[in-house]
Structures are given as C-alpha cells and as structure tokens.
Write an enzyme that holds these catalytic residues in place. Structure first.
Site, PDB file in Angstrom:
ATOM      1  CD  GLU A 340      -2.632  -1.581   2.358  1.00 18.13           C
ATOM      2  OE1 GLU A 340      -2.198  -1.090   3.417  1.00 18.13           O
ATOM      3  OE2 GLU A 340      -3.555  -2.405   2.327  1.00 18.13           O
ATOM      4  CG  ASP A 364      -3.177  -4.367   8.180  1.00 18.91           C
ATOM      5  OD1 ASP A 364      -2.415  -3.571   7.611  1.00 18.91           O
ATOM      6  OD2 ASP A 364      -4.281  -4.699   7.719  1.00 18.91           O
ATOM      7  CG  HIS A 531       0.435  -0.637   7.642  1.00 21.42           C
ATOM      8  ND1 HIS A 531       0.407   0.170   6.513  1.00 21.42           N
ATOM      9  CD2 HIS A 531      -0.569  -1.530   7.479  1.00 21.42           C
ATOM     10  CE1 HIS A 531      -0.561  -0.226   5.706  1.00 21.42           C
ATOM     11  NE2 HIS A 531      -1.171  -1.258   6.270  1.00 21.42           N
TER      12      HIS A 531
END
Length: 593
Positions: A340, A364, A531
């Site tokens: 991401e 995550d 994260h």
C-alpha cells in the site's frame, strides 16, 4: 555478494588523536594511540557486515592527529576513500577542537581510554563539550573500569557502544543519496502512503522517485522485462508456490484459465518492480536503455489498492518475494518493499534491514485479543508468553516468507537469518509451509494471490513505526517482544474471524508495567498507525541510536534505560530521557536540512 545499488559502500574512518607536543610526549604515545585505532578497526571488521554480505572496511588515518593540519589531512584522506562514519580514539590528552572531526554530515563518536597514566577521559570530556558547543552532536564512549596503560583489550561495555554506534551510523550512511521508489501514490487514504519528499530528503538524505502504476502496465504490455528470466521464474513458481484454497463464493471464483493468467501477471509484476528499483542490464541488451537504469531505490512501495487492484491482480505475490531472502534466482538479499506504498512503514523496515541484515515483516497491527476474549470465543486459555494477551499481526499476503519461522538454527529453533546463512532446507520449509490463495474478490476485484501461513516458533522480534506529526515532524515507536506460536485450535478460530487466506504472526510485546507497556492492550491502544514493521531480534537500542543520529525522537519504547545510547549533547537537555530526546532533536534539527 555485490552491492546492487549505485554508489560505494561507506567505510568507517578511525581517527587516532594524540597530544601534539613533541620532544618526548608525542613520541611516547604514538604506538599506543595507533594500536588503539587498530584494535577498534579489528573489532568492527570482525563483527559487522552489510546486508549484501560485504565486509565492513575501516580506514585508519595515515598519521596520528596532533593538531589542525593533521586533522585536515585526515579529512582529505577520508573524503578520498569514501568514509561515512567517524570514530575518534585516544588514550591521552589532545587539543580539543583542534583535532576534532568537523564534517557536519558524518555521524561521529569519540572513545577516550579510561586509564590513569594519561587523561584520555579528560580529552573525551573536552572534545564532547566542543562538539556540543559547535552543534555537531557526537557519541561519547568511556569504559566503566580503569585499564592499565599497556592494556590493548577493549572492555565489553566499550565494545557494545562502539558496535552499536557504528552499526547505526553505517545504516544512516547507506541511506544517504539513495531513493525511495513510490509506485503509485496514496492507497485508500492511508497517511503513510502520502509520501513526503521533504521527510526523506531532510531526515534521511534520500530522494523520492514517483512512478505512476501505468508504467507497470506499459512494461507488461510491451514486454519490457527479461523474457528468459520470466520463463524461469514462472516455471519455478509453478513448481514451488502451492496454490491454496479459493474461499470466494463459487459465483465469484475465476476459472482456471483466468487463474493461470493471473499467475503470469504477478510474476511479471515482480520482475518489473525489481527492475524499477535497481535496474537490469538485460533490458539494455533488448533495446531499453533508459528502463535498464532503474531508480537506485534502497526501498520502495506499491500503491495497488484500489486503482490497480480493482482491475489487475494485486501486488501480494510480488511484495512477498521482494521482501523474502530467496526467489527463482536462488538465495539473495531481501529487498525492502512496502504494501500500500506505506512509506512510513517502509522506513523502519529499512532501518531494521540495515541494522540486522535480515528480511523484514510488514503487517497490519490488526487486533488485540485479551485472554478473556480468547476464552470466550475458543473455550480455551492462552498459555505461556501469550497468557496476558496477544496482538494479531496480519496483512493481505505481503509478509516475507522468512517470517514463516521455518528457518532453523543448529538447535532447531525458529530464526530469521541474514541471507548468507539461509540454506536450501530453510527455503524448502518456507515454501512448503506457505499457500498462495486466490485473492479475496471483495478486496481485490482483479484477483491475484495472497500468501497464507502462521509464524511458527517463539522468536525475539522488534516492532517499530515512523509517524509524521504536524508541527513536530517524525517520531518513532518501538516495541520489543516475541512471536507466539499459539495452538492450532485457538489460531484457527481467531484467524477465521479475519481473512484466513492471509499470513498471521501472533505478537506479544515485552511489558514494563507502566505507560504504553503497562499491558498488551496498552501497546495496541498507543500504536500510532495501522501498520508496523517487524524485525528479527531485540534491536530497540540500535533503533534508538539510529533515530538520534537522524534527529528523530522516540515517543514510545520498552528498551532498558541503561541500553539507551545517544550523543552526549542530549545530556544538556534535561535528565528525563524522553523529554531531552525531543528537545535535542528539535534544537539540532534534521541532519540534512
């Protein structure tokens, strides 16, 4: 073992400084002072390596340094030889600022010998005062116990500080002048993927390269990749990457032809991502000279969601194998590549990689499971290190395969190794214990493959994160702890409440009983973003030292206070270590600004 980035690896410069008074004083100290420099060089060269496997090289000043002229000669020598880290050593009194290293961009430390015959400690104090007064923060190294004048050994406490400083300083030096490759830009409004060029430039000395994701599609369509390697990679993938269960509803599942096409695309994406980072001479042979050069990226990230993944296969497979210590070409240094495009997670991943030489975990920080909640949903109790609760680290398949816990040491314990220690059996176990499941079509309309595994074994790890705070700048969070290998019956129930096609690492932070580390819940509640970057080993102290070199304050950590090692100037900003860290970083400002 070759540096795949443009630019020579930084060397460590050793500066033996000496009392410049001749006719007896200087002459009596020459051998002892130079031997001290040689001992420091041996210590460093015997204990440290670069992530690519190269040995760290030390450069000792051609002469001892007794005054300004010899300091200038040494500076010139170090510039010619590519020195990026400065360590000054002395057993005696020297002329303070006259012999100091005045380069503001090179991290520096001073080791003053603790002996009674000559006042090395007196020089150390005078030198550090000079560095602080001139705004050139330096680390002070001083042994706890007095040594005899002829003792050429390096005490353990001095060794620890020298190695901690040099390791962190080399990490800073390796980043300087390199690039962060932003493939795409912001993913789903994630703040960390709003890549901030000023942060990279001012704090890390790095440039930021922005490449639109359409460039990946162009290279796929126009076949701008090494076709021979692609065939090799696809064959290896089909033979070694086990396809997992398709958990999509039957009406949403792709047919076999589409799935095979997706395998082909994700392999091509992997080659293209790598080529965009570091280039590929094979492309020049094929007539693509510009594309062959790459972006000299020491780290990177792929936006993916949603503009790419709504249409094309996701980046999970590519991110997995870039971040892993092996691929179809064999065992090699892992890359640092963020899911991401979370650049603020890529940075601590890069820190961890440069400090440990190992692959890094991107996850995550998904869920805190209390013992009570686990008991309620599983009817079982957490035990062992997990008894006070666990944090579920999970991401959509982009976690390094080194995190399977299937790399083993000589005693059969799960570890994560520098690539040169990884063997073929390690590789085989990592692959055998991973499945690549067809992507969740709710998340990934374009398909793709997410890796699926559960981290095995109890491994020491450190989770860290950089966050940007408006008006403050960057701050770092650090949580040392362990992976927890909970029983499968418990794992299955908890995992099925998320997405069981993704890789899971169960994390237990080391608690201190106070503040953010009062309990496991508090660690989760105080974490500053969605994260975390997880590195093998307890490296919190090394991260703190590196952060101080880069002038990034640490807002949360569970490192023992006696292991915290920062420049001596930090002592002038108050006794409270966290507060003094903030004040010092603000006062001195970013290293490269």
């Amino acid at each position: 073992m070759a540096n795949r980035l443009i630019g020579r690896l930084p060397k460590v410069g050793i500066r033996p400084v000496i009392d410049g008074r001749e006719r007896g004083v200087r002459e009596s100290l020459e051998v002892q002072t130079m031997n001290m420099a040689k001992a420091a060089a041996r210590l460093i060269e015997e204990n440290l390596r670069f992530p690519g496997g190269e040995e760290v090289e030390c450069v000792i000043s051609d002469t001892t340094i007794g005054g300004v002229a010899e300091a200038a000669m040494c500076a010139d020598q170090f510039e010619r030889e590519g020195v990026g880290v400065s360590l000054t050593v002395t057993p005696c009194w020297c002329y303070g600022t006259e012999v100091m290293d005045s380069n503001p961009l090179i991290p520096k430390a001073v080791w003053g010998f603790n002996g009674t015959e000559r006042p090395g400690a007196v020089y150390l104090a005078a030198a550090l005062a000079g560095y602080t007064q001139k705004g050139l923060p330096a680390f002070g190294i001083y042994g706890r116990d007095v040594q005899d004048a002829g003792d050429e050994s390096i005490p353990e406490d001095v060794q620890e500080k020298i190695l901690r400083f040099v390791k962190a300083a080399l990490a800073a030096a390796q980043m300087k002048g390199k690039s962060y490759l932003s493939l795409g830009y912001t993913s789903m409004g994630i703040a960390g993927s709003m890549v901030n060029p000023d942060f990279f430039q001012d704090y890390l000395g790095m440039r930021t390269e922005f490449v639109d994701m359409t460039e990946v599609k162009r290279r796929i369509d126009e076949e701008i990749y090494d076709k021979e390697e692609y065939e090799k990679a696809l064959k290896w993938t089909r033979e070694n990457c086990l396809e997992g269960e398709d958990r999509n509803a039957l009406e949403n599942q792709s047919d076999r032809a589409r799935k095979d096409w997706e395998w082909e695309i994700v392999v091509k994406m992997t080659l293209i991502f790598r080529d965009l980072m570091i280039g590929n001479p094979k492309l020049k042979e094929a007539g693509f000279g510009e594309e062959a050069l790459g972006r000299n990226a020491i780290a990177g990230g792929f936006q993916g969601q949603r503009q790419w993944t709504d249409y094309y296969p996701n980046g999970d497979f590519s991110e997995v194998f870039l971040n892993t210590s092996f691929d179809w070409n064999g065992i090699r240094e892992a890359f640092v590549f963020a899911t991401e495009n979370d650049s603020l997670n890529a940075v601590p991943m890069l820190f961890g990689h440069l400090l440990t030489n190992t692959a890094q975990i991107f996850s995550d920080v998904r869920t805190y499971w209390s013992p009570e909640a686990v008991k309620r949903v599983t009817e079982k109790e957490l035990t062992g290190i997990a008894k006070d609760g666990i944090i579920h680290l999970i991401n959509s398949g982009a976690t390094t395969l080194d995190a399977t816990g299937q790399q083993l040491d000589a005693d059969g314990n799960s570890v994560m190794k520098p690539y040169w220690d990884v063997n073929e059996e390690d590789v085989k176990r990592c692959l055998e214990n991973t499945r690549f499941c067809p992507g969740n079509k709710g998340y990934f309309r374009g398909g793709g493959y997410s890796s699926q595994f559960k981290t095995a074994g109890q491994m020491p790890v450190t989770m860290s994160r950089i966050n940007l705070v408006k008006g403050q700048g960057p701050v770092m969070q650090i949580a040392e702890g362990y992976t927890a290998d909970i029983e499968d019956a418990v794992h299955q129930v908890l995992d099925n409440r998320t997405d069981p096609t993704w890789p899971t690492t169960w994390f237990v932070p080391r608690l201190t009983g106070k503040g953010a580390f009062k309990d496991v819940y508090s660690v989760m509640a105080n974490w500053g973003a969605n994260h975390g970057a997880i590195s093998y080993g307890h490296i919190g102290a090394d991260l703190i030292t590196l952060a101080s070199i880069l002038r990034i304050p640490v807002c949360m950590h569970n490192v023992d206070e006696d292991k915290i090692f920062r420049p001596s100037a930090w002592n002038a900003f108050g006794e409270d270590k966290e507060g003094s860290d903030y004040r010092a970083c603000q006062n001195f400002g970013p290293l490269y600004k």
